[in-house]
Write a protein that holds these residues in place. Sequence first.
Motif, PDB file in Angstrom:
ATOM      1  N   CYS A  34      -0.254   2.456  11.946  1.00 57.78           N
ATOM      2  CA  CYS A  34       0.560   1.814  12.991  1.00 57.78           C
ATOM      3  C   CYS A  34      -0.313   1.309  14.130  1.00 57.78           C
ATOM      4  O   CYS A  34      -0.070   0.216  14.678  1.00 57.78           O
ATOM      5  N   GLU A  35      -1.340   2.077  14.506  1.00 61.39           N
ATOM      6  CA  GLU A  35      -2.255   1.635  15.552  1.00 61.39           C
ATOM      7  C   GLU A  35      -3.001   0.371  15.142  1.00 61.39           C
ATOM      8  O   GLU A  35      -3.457  -0.398  15.993  1.00 61.39           O
ATOM      9  N   ASP A  36      -3.103   0.150  13.841  1.00 61.29           N
ATOM     10  CA  ASP A  36      -3.737  -1.072  13.322  1.00 61.29           C
ATOM     11  C   ASP A  36      -2.717  -2.194  13.138  1.00 61.29           C
ATOM     12  O   ASP A  36      -2.961  -3.147  12.406  1.00 61.29           O
ATOM     13  N   SER A  37      -1.555  -2.018  13.775  1.00 61.38           N
ATOM     14  CA  SER A  37      -0.493  -3.045  13.781  1.00 61.38           C
ATOM     15  C   SER A  37       0.127  -3.280  12.409  1.00 61.38           C
ATOM     16  O   SER A  37       0.691  -4.345  12.147  1.00 61.38           O
ATOM     17  N   LYS A  38       0.061  -2.278  11.548  1.00 58.49           N
ATOM     18  CA  LYS A  38       0.729  -2.365  10.265  1.00 58.49           C
ATOM     19  C   LYS A  38       2.188  -1.915  10.399  1.00 58.49           C
ATOM     20  O   LYS A  38       2.504  -1.043  11.209  1.00 58.49           O
ATOM     21  N   LYS A  39       3.060  -2.516   9.613  1.00 58.03           N
ATOM     22  CA  LYS A  39       4.429  -2.027   9.506  1.00 58.03           C
ATOM     23  C   LYS A  39       4.439  -0.916   8.467  1.00 58.03           C
ATOM     24  O   LYS A  39       4.107  -1.151   7.307  1.00 58.03           O
ATOM     25  N   VAL A  40       4.812   0.284   8.916  1.00 59.74           N
ATOM     26  CA  VAL A  40       4.678   1.462   8.058  1.00 59.74           C
ATOM     27  C   VAL A  40       5.971   2.271   8.084  1.00 59.74           C
ATOM     28  O   VAL A  40       6.596   2.418   9.146  1.00 59.74           O
ATOM     29  N   VAL A  41       6.370   2.791   6.936  1.00 62.45           N
ATOM     30  CA  VAL A  41       7.426   3.797   6.888  1.00 62.45           C
ATOM     31  C   VAL A  41       6.808   5.096   6.395  1.00 62.45           C
ATOM     32  O   VAL A  41       5.862   5.102   5.618  1.00 62.45           O
ATOM     33  N   SER A  42       7.349   6.198   6.878  1.00 59.64           N
ATOM     34  CA  SER A  42       6.825   7.507   6.508  1.00 59.64           C
ATOM     35  C   SER A  42       7.921   8.539   6.672  1.00 59.64           C
ATOM     36  O   SER A  42       8.720   8.451   7.605  1.00 59.64           O
ATOM     37  N   LYS A  82      -0.253  18.867   4.736  1.00 59.71           N
ATOM     38  CA  LYS A  82       0.211  17.547   4.285  1.00 59.71           C
ATOM     39  C   LYS A  82       1.059  16.833   5.333  1.00 59.71           C
ATOM     40  O   LYS A  82       0.995  15.604   5.440  1.00 59.71           O
ATOM     41  N   THR A  83       1.847  17.574   6.107  1.00 63.11           N
ATOM     42  CA  THR A  83       2.638  16.915   7.159  1.00 63.11           C
ATOM     43  C   THR A  83       1.717  16.340   8.221  1.00 63.11           C
ATOM     44  O   THR A  83       1.875  15.183   8.646  1.00 63.11           O
ATOM     45  N   THR A  84       0.739  17.125   8.665  1.00 63.82           N
ATOM     46  CA  THR A  84      -0.193  16.641   9.677  1.00 63.82           C
ATOM     47  C   THR A  84      -0.975  15.438   9.172  1.00 63.82           C
ATOM     48  O   THR A  84      -1.099  14.419   9.860  1.00 63.82           O
ATOM     49  N   VAL A  85      -1.502  15.525   7.955  1.00 61.61           N
ATOM     50  CA  VAL A  85      -2.310  14.433   7.412  1.00 61.61           C
ATOM     51  C   VAL A  85      -1.472  13.163   7.227  1.00 61.61           C
ATOM     52  O   VAL A  85      -1.903  12.066   7.605  1.00 61.61           O
ATOM     53  N   SER A  86      -0.276  13.296   6.683  1.00 58.44           N
ATOM     54  CA  SER A  86       0.555  12.101   6.470  1.00 58.44           C
ATOM     55  C   SER A  86       0.954  11.475   7.803  1.00 58.44           C
ATOM     56  O   SER A  86       0.970  10.241   7.950  1.00 58.44           O
ATOM     57  N   ASN A  87       1.243  12.304   8.812  1.00 61.12           N
ATOM     58  CA  ASN A  87       1.579  11.768  10.136  1.00 61.12           C
ATOM     59  C   ASN A  87       0.381  11.072  10.784  1.00 61.12           C
ATOM     60  O   ASN A  87       0.520  10.006  11.387  1.00 61.12           O
ATOM     61  N   LEU A  88      -0.799  11.678  10.675  1.00 63.42           N
ATOM     62  CA  LEU A  88      -1.990  11.072  11.253  1.00 63.42           C
ATOM     63  C   LEU A  88      -2.340   9.757  10.560  1.00 63.42           C
ATOM     64  O   LEU A  88      -2.734   8.775  11.207  1.00 63.42           O
ATOM     65  N   VAL A 126       7.684  -3.871   4.600  1.00 63.95           N
ATOM     66  CA  VAL A 126       6.589  -3.156   5.267  1.00 63.95           C
ATOM     67  C   VAL A 126       5.255  -3.479   4.611  1.00 63.95           C
ATOM     68  O   VAL A 126       5.189  -3.997   3.497  1.00 63.95           O
ATOM     69  N   ASP A 127       4.192  -3.128   5.331  1.00 66.22           N
ATOM     70  CA  ASP A 127       2.840  -3.275   4.793  1.00 66.22           C
ATOM     71  C   ASP A 127       2.403  -2.041   4.016  1.00 66.22           C
ATOM     72  O   ASP A 127       1.566  -2.137   3.116  1.00 66.22           O
ATOM     73  N   ALA A 128       2.934  -0.884   4.425  1.00 66.52           N
ATOM     74  CA  ALA A 128       2.498   0.365   3.798  1.00 66.52           C
ATOM     75  C   ALA A 128       3.605   1.398   3.852  1.00 66.52           C
ATOM     76  O   ALA A 128       4.435   1.393   4.771  1.00 66.52           O
ATOM     77  N   ALA A 129       3.609   2.282   2.861  1.00 66.87           N
ATOM     78  CA  ALA A 129       4.526   3.417   2.830  1.00 66.87           C
ATOM     79  C   ALA A 129       3.708   4.686   2.608  1.00 66.87           C
ATOM     80  O   ALA A 129       2.889   4.749   1.687  1.00 66.87           O
ATOM     81  N   VAL A 130       3.900   5.654   3.501  1.00 72.07           N
ATOM     82  CA  VAL A 130       3.208   6.936   3.402  1.00 72.07           C
ATOM     83  C   VAL A 130       4.242   8.004   3.055  1.00 72.07           C
ATOM     84  O   VAL A 130       5.272   8.113   3.726  1.00 72.07           O
ATOM     85  N   PHE A 131       3.962   8.761   2.017  1.00 76.27           N
ATOM     86  CA  PHE A 131       4.897   9.781   1.537  1.00 76.27           C
ATOM     87  C   PHE A 131       4.241  11.153   1.608  1.00 76.27           C
ATOM     88  O   PHE A 131       3.182  11.374   1.015  1.00 76.27           O
ATOM     89  N   GLU A 132       4.854  12.069   2.339  1.00 76.52           N
ATOM     90  CA  GLU A 132       4.523  13.479   2.183  1.00 76.52           C
ATOM     91  C   GLU A 132       5.323  13.977   0.996  1.00 76.52           C
ATOM     92  O   GLU A 132       6.546  13.813   0.949  1.00 76.52           O
ATOM     93  N   LEU A 136       0.853  -1.180   0.000  1.00 77.02           N
ATOM     94  CA  LEU A 136       0.000   0.000   0.000  1.00 77.02           C
ATOM     95  C   LEU A 136       0.892   1.234   0.000  1.00 77.02           C
ATOM     96  O   LEU A 136       1.711   1.412   0.906  1.00 77.02           O
ATOM     97  N   ALA A 137       0.772   2.058  -1.015  1.00 75.29           N
ATOM     98  CA  ALA A 137       1.561   3.294  -1.113  1.00 75.29           C
ATOM     99  C   ALA A 137       0.605   4.479  -1.180  1.00 75.29           C
ATOM    100  O   ALA A 137      -0.272   4.539  -2.047  1.00 75.29           O
ATOM    101  N   ILE A 138       0.772   5.415  -0.239  1.00 72.08           N
ATOM    102  CA  ILE A 138      -0.083   6.590  -0.158  1.00 72.08           C
ATOM    103  C   ILE A 138       0.790   7.829  -0.236  1.00 72.08           C
ATOM    104  O   ILE A 138       1.751   7.967   0.532  1.00 72.08           O
ATOM    105  N   CYS A 139       0.474   8.726  -1.137  1.00 72.02           N
ATOM    106  CA  CYS A 139       1.152  10.018  -1.197  1.00 72.02           C
ATOM    107  C   CYS A 139       0.181  11.105  -0.749  1.00 72.02           C
ATOM    108  O   CYS A 139      -0.996  11.083  -1.123  1.00 72.02           O
ATOM    109  N   VAL A 140       0.675  12.024   0.061  1.00 75.50           N
ATOM    110  CA  VAL A 140      -0.131  13.146   0.558  1.00 75.50           C
ATOM    111  C   VAL A 140       0.481  14.433   0.038  1.00 75.50           C
ATOM    112  O   VAL A 140       1.691  14.652   0.165  1.00 75.50           O
TER     113      VAL A 140
END
Length: 456
Positions: A73-81, A61-67, A108-114, A51-55
């Motif tokens: 992460c609270e859903d026990s996913k391995k995430v990089v951001s 965008k910093t607040t949204v990508s961090n949230l 990882v399960d997901a990568a979030v990019f600002e 799962l790749a998400i760009c904000v």
Amino acid sequence: MASFRFHVALIAAKLSKAVIRLMGRNGTHTPGVVAQKLCPNFLAEAPKAPLAICVIGTNGKTTVSNLLTDCLCEDSKKVVSNRTGSNIVPGCTTNVINSLKWTGKCRVDAAVFEVDERASRLILPYIKPDYLVVTGLFRDSLKRNAHPDYIFSVIDTYCPDSTKVVLNADELCSSMLKKNSYRVFYGIGKQPDDKTEPYNIIADYQLCPECGTKLKYNYLRYHHIGDVVCPNCGLHSADKKYLATEIDRDNMTLTMKEADGEITYPLIHTALFNIYNEVTVISALREIGYPKEKVKELIAKIHVPDSRHNETTVNGVTVVQALSKGQSAVSSSRTFEYVANEQGKKAIILAMDDLSDRKKSIEYTGWIYDLEYEQFNRDDVTQVICSGPWCYDHKVRCLIAGIPEEKITVNTSEVAAADDVILDGVERVYILYDCENYGMSCEIKQRIINRLEEGK
């Protein structure tokens, strides 16, 4: 299959990060530079996270990508951001490096990019995100970003057509992105204090982009944010799949409406711009596939990052750090409005001049005169302290806004300005700082706290 060159670049980048971490630094930029130097096609060759998400967006965008990262992460996913805001090519490349094992396989399960708007042409085509989450486009950093329409064209051209796009229907410019792609819209419905005519200094979209007729706002929140229709050609704000209908700041709840009914979420912050950020996060999570009750559970566990807003109370005085993005009059004016409307007698320290720009003396000062200092011309604002290299420009703008000169203090040193705050009779002290100045704002805050503890 990734090339031998890619693997060499990956190992070299990971080694550079290890060395940088040993030196006590985060290593959010340099590993990406190393990888790009050794393998210019690194982003295109790198294995993608499931799962790749760009904000993206001028503000939020910093607040949204961090949230979003926090929720995953609270859903026990391995995430990089890239949560510290290193959002141009090297920073996003470092985020990819962090998502990979030494062997080059994704870990990882997901990568979030600002993603920085102007740099998006060098990032989006290669990351190929599953979702692009857009907060909105405003006038910002004119010396490098020109006009929002230019930034729009960059994103619209370089975002892959296969990416699903989550858009703010209340922001006319960005809501027209990627018309031939899968798009969903979110927004906030009419509220009791909404207006119907632009009232801010900056309101970039008053004319219809299709026919040039003056737009009619069914309701307007600030600048050009609201629900709009063209009386001539019929252009109108998009229909909202995710609609915030009720904001209850007293009980800290947010009611959202979808096609199958309403649900009430915890409200994580009372400032309108952060309510928009929360609505954005909820909408993105719902689009990703999270059930409403699960989203509600996750939202209850997160908060606005401390680097964006935090408060400490000492001897009855609350010291508040609040991001007020430099060179972005729209963003800062929204922070000004939030601060002005907070209860209690308040002193305000301005530390918004960009740390990196001052080194080269290239900061464009015109944005200061677009700031809405009129918000601080009120009895419960006891003092406005203009600090930093452009403190006198800020003072002039304060005077233009009608703020009495006896309420204005200037100091070319932001940190030293902490000693200029008159604490007698003040209930809240606000430190408004630029994205690059968070460390400095912490120094200012500590000096004020020390004074409060010492009773000075």
